[in-house]
Write a protein that holds these residues in place. Structure first.
Motif: not given
Length: 781
Positions: A471-483
């Motif tokens: 989940l931490l990997k996907f959280q980084q994605w959500r924070e950097k590139f939310p769109d």
């Protein structure tokens, strides 16, 4: 343009037309001061006898091969060649003795020795000129002019009537009349395309060229070209060269003009109008080009600004690197889970089989013990039949079973005495004790399964087996590139990715045990809650909301696992299992309540499995035997004890069913608890019992298990329809007890009626029995 007729190039005999053709082609303009040859001036070609002589000469000239030469000519330079004796023949004469142009082309290879035979040709011509009467140049020129005047009008007006028009007419009619073609030395070699007249250009534009030319016509043209080339090489023009040169220079400057062509009248207004129209079109085109140019300029500016903005806002190389690393990570994660899912399914099946075996053992033992005990009591009630029928075969196993049953009951009594629980009814305890051997075997098998469970991901990095790291990997994605995160619908993918890992953590989870770990205390549950809490999405992204991740996981992973426990392992007669199961189901249904229609199906499946399992328990496990009153009046008799245990066991099931109040719908719960169990089994046992304190106690216990919310409506003074039989039994029991000394039991019955909202029946009973001291109790309610 007119095409020349097709030629066959076959050898032919000389005939009369050959001499005419030869005379016409060999004629030249008469030099000044020369006299015409004798002969009739207007008769044209020589007579037929002359032609025959020419033919004979040609046959002799062919030689031993029997073929005629391709060509034959006689040339004399001015003042060099001797004149015939006593004749006024012009200095330059030429006689064409060829039989036909077609045969010349066919025998063209014989022209290689033309120069070597020129002397023989000169001597032959001298002999021929003495025999044949050859007309002079003046005669030939006059005949030619007469013939040309009879032809069609020229294509253009000649500036030189005496010479140029004659040559021009000759050139024009050469295509129409092959007999009037000039000699090869008179033709000029054109090194540039011949200028075309207006009519010829119009004909070329309107008439399509014939592209389909036969192979034979192509060979004719090639042969004709080759023939002319050989003729030019062999013939040496000595006389009339100056005339030919002057003719070529004059013909080059002459331009043809078709006088027959008519042009429309010239009008200045029309020309002006056309020019204005053309100018308008050009201006419109120019304006459209200007608009396109301005548009392109704006596009270039916009592109430059976009490029600069992108360069300043983010580093594309780093973005690409991140997406590539994320793609590789997800692919590796999927490969890992695909490889491990088989082991997870095997461990999960093993644990389920172990628990199912244990549950089936308890169920089969209870049913077998019930069957043997009932059979034994029936044999006791029929002592005579038992002694005569050889029932000892059946009784060989029955006493051992009864002893085992009584041993377990004594152990439970001792345990209750040590715990201080003295208010306990026989039959309400769960008979789920295992023997020491069975317990050791169960624990050993369970330990092996759990050891194998821990070895599944021991060779895997934490980034691919730890839910928090994933989940931490996907959280980084959500924070950097939310769109891009929400456009990829990651909230729908996470439940599928985490499904194997969550199932692995649920392998040792037993929701039927009272000490089972709750869902909210599990590591995967807390990790997902933290991931959902850190979501910074706005309301526009509700369709891809991360808030639905937990509900989706429960719907896809937890509910199927829980449904298997309910259908195959859960024992509705066990209060501890039912209470623990209700606790976990409450948590699950609360989480599902936050979802929409997509999860309601999982909730319906869960509740449906509960209802089906309860129905099966009522049909298979409820058994209340009926014995004569004389048999059951003795409370110490085994028949009475057995009936009491079975009654209280059914009451226990009645209680466990009503514990689902709040989860199952009221209609479903009333149908199961009141319709199928109370009215069908419990009321039958109560009706056969004698009224007394025991019956009142049983009725009071049944009323205590009824949910209070069913009777919270203050507007109604009547109970629910399913309790009508129970109310009537209470009234009958109260009337019987009112005639005796059991006044406290009557009051207890009235209180039961008031609790279940049977107020009208209670008031009628008090009025009928004159129990005025109980009216105050009704008023308090």
């Amino acid at each position: 343009m007119a095409h020349r007729p097709k030629r066959t190039f076959r050898q032919r005999r000389a005939h009369s037309s050959d001499s005419d053709d030869a005379e016409e082609r060999s004629a030249e303009p008469e030099a000044p001061g020369q006299q015409a040859a004798p002969g009739p001036p207007e008769e044209g070609p020589p007579s037929g006898g002359g032609r025959a002589e020419v033919t004979d000469w040609r046959a002799r000239a062919r030689g031993p091969r029997g073929r005629g030469r391709v060509w034959a000519s006689s040339r004399r330079a001015a003042g060099a060649a001797p004149r015939a004796e006593g004749s006024d023949v012009p200095e330059s004469r030429m006689v064409d003795l060829s039989t036909d142009e077609e045969s010349e082309t066919h025998h063209s290879p014989e022209s290689k020795d033309d120069h070597s035979s020129s002397s023989n040709s000169s001597s032959s011509l001298e002999e021929f000129s003495s025999i044949v009467n050859i007309p002079d140049a003046a005669f030939i020129q006059a005949a030619r002019r007469k013939r040309e005047l009879a032809r069609t009008q020229d294509d253009y007006i000649s500036l030189d009537v005496k010479h140029t028009s004659v040559i021009t007419g000759m050139k024009k009619n050469s295509d129409e009349d092959p007999e009037s073609e000039p000699d090869d030395h008179e033709k000029r070699i054109l090194f540039t395309p011949k200028p075309q007249t207006l009519r010829q250009r119009m004909a070329d534009e309107t008439t399509p060229r014939n592209e389909e030319t036969s192979e034979e016509s192509q060979e004719d043209e090639t042969q004709d070209i080759w023939e002319r080339q050989q003729m030019r090489k062999a013939v040496k023009i000595t006389e009339g060269r100056d005339l030919d040169l002057s003719y070529n220079s004059e013909s080059q400057t002459v331009k043809k003009f078709d006088t027959s062509t008519s042009f429309p009248p010239v009008n200045l207004e029309i020309i002006k109008k056309q020019l204005n129209t053309r100018l308008t079109l050009l201006q419109d085109t120019h304006r459209s080009h200007l608009r396109e140019y301005e548009k392109y300029i704006q596009d270039v500016k916009s592109s430059k600004s976009t490029i600069q903005k992108l360069e300043n806002s983010s580093n594309q190389a780093l973005n690409f690197k991140f997406y590539k690393s994320m793609k590789i990570y997800v692919e590796n994660l999927i490969d890992c889970l695909n490889e491990k899912i088989i082991s997870i399914q095997e461990i999960e099946s093993s644990m389920h089989a172990l628990l199912l075996k244990q549950a089936m053992t308890f169920m089969k033992r209870r049913q077998d013990e019930l069957k043997h005990e009932s059979t034994y009591l029936q044999q006791l009630s029929r002592k005579a039949e038992t002694s005569t029928n050889g029932s000892l075969a059946v009784g060989e196993k029955t006493p051992w079973i009864l002893e085992e049953i009584e041993s377990r009951r004594s152990q439970r009594r001792q345990a209750r005495a040590l715990s201080g629980n003295c208010d306990h009814q026989e039959g309400t305890s769960s008979d789920d004790e295992l023997s020491s051997a069975d317990m050791i075997d169960f624990q050993k098998t369970q330990g092996e399964i759990l050891r194998d469970h821990k070895k599944i991901f021991e060779d895997v990095h934490d980034d691919f087996c730890n839910i928090q790291n994933i989940l931490l990997k996907f959280q980084q994605w959500r924070e950097k590139f939310p769109d891009s995160y929400y456009e990829a619908f990651i909230s729908l993918c996470i439940p599928k990715l985490l499904n194997p890992l969550i199932r692995l953590q649920l392998i040792d989870w037993n929701p039927l045990k009272f000490d089972a770990v709750g869902l909210k205390q599990m590591p995967w549950f807390t990790s997902i809650e933290e991931y959902m809490a850190s979501s910074m999405e706005d309301s526009k992204k509700e369709d891809g909301s991360d808030k639905k991740i937990l509900s989706a996981i429960i719907n896809k992973t937890v509910i199927p696992r829980l449904t298997d426990f309910i259908e195959f392992i859960w024992d509705p007669l066990s209060t501890s299992q039912t209470t623990s199961l209700i606790t976990h189901c409450t948590v699950i249904l609360e989480e599902l309540s936050t979802c929409g229609n997509e999860v309601s199906k999982g909730k319906q499946d869960l509740l449906k499995s509960i209802v089906l399992r309860v129905k099966k328990a009522i049909e298979d496990d409820v058994f209340i035997p009926l014995y004569p009153k004389s048999t059951i009046e003795n409370k110490t008799s085994p028949h009475s004890k057995f009936q009491e245990r079975q009654f209280w066991s059914s009451v226990k099931l009645f209680r466990n069913i009503l514990l689902w109040n709040g989860l199952l719908p009221d209609d479903t719960l009333q149908e199961l608890g009141l319709g199928k169990l109370l009215n069908r089994y419990l009321m039958t046992a109560l009706l056969t019992a004698s009224p007394g304190p025991d019956v009142v106690k049983k009725c009071s216990q049944i009323a205590a298990y009824l949910p209070a919310k069913w009777f919270q409506s203050s507007a109604t003074r009547t109970s629910i329809p399913q309790l009508e039989n129970f109310i009537q039994f209470l009234l009958q029991s109260a009337q019987k007890l009112s005639r005796s000394e059991f006044r406290d039991e009557v009051k207890e019955i009235v209180l039961i009626l008031m609790k279940i909202k049977a107020l009208n029946q209670a008031e009628s009973f008090i009025e009928e029995c004159h129990l005025d001291h109980l009216k105050s109790v009704i008023k308090e309610v």
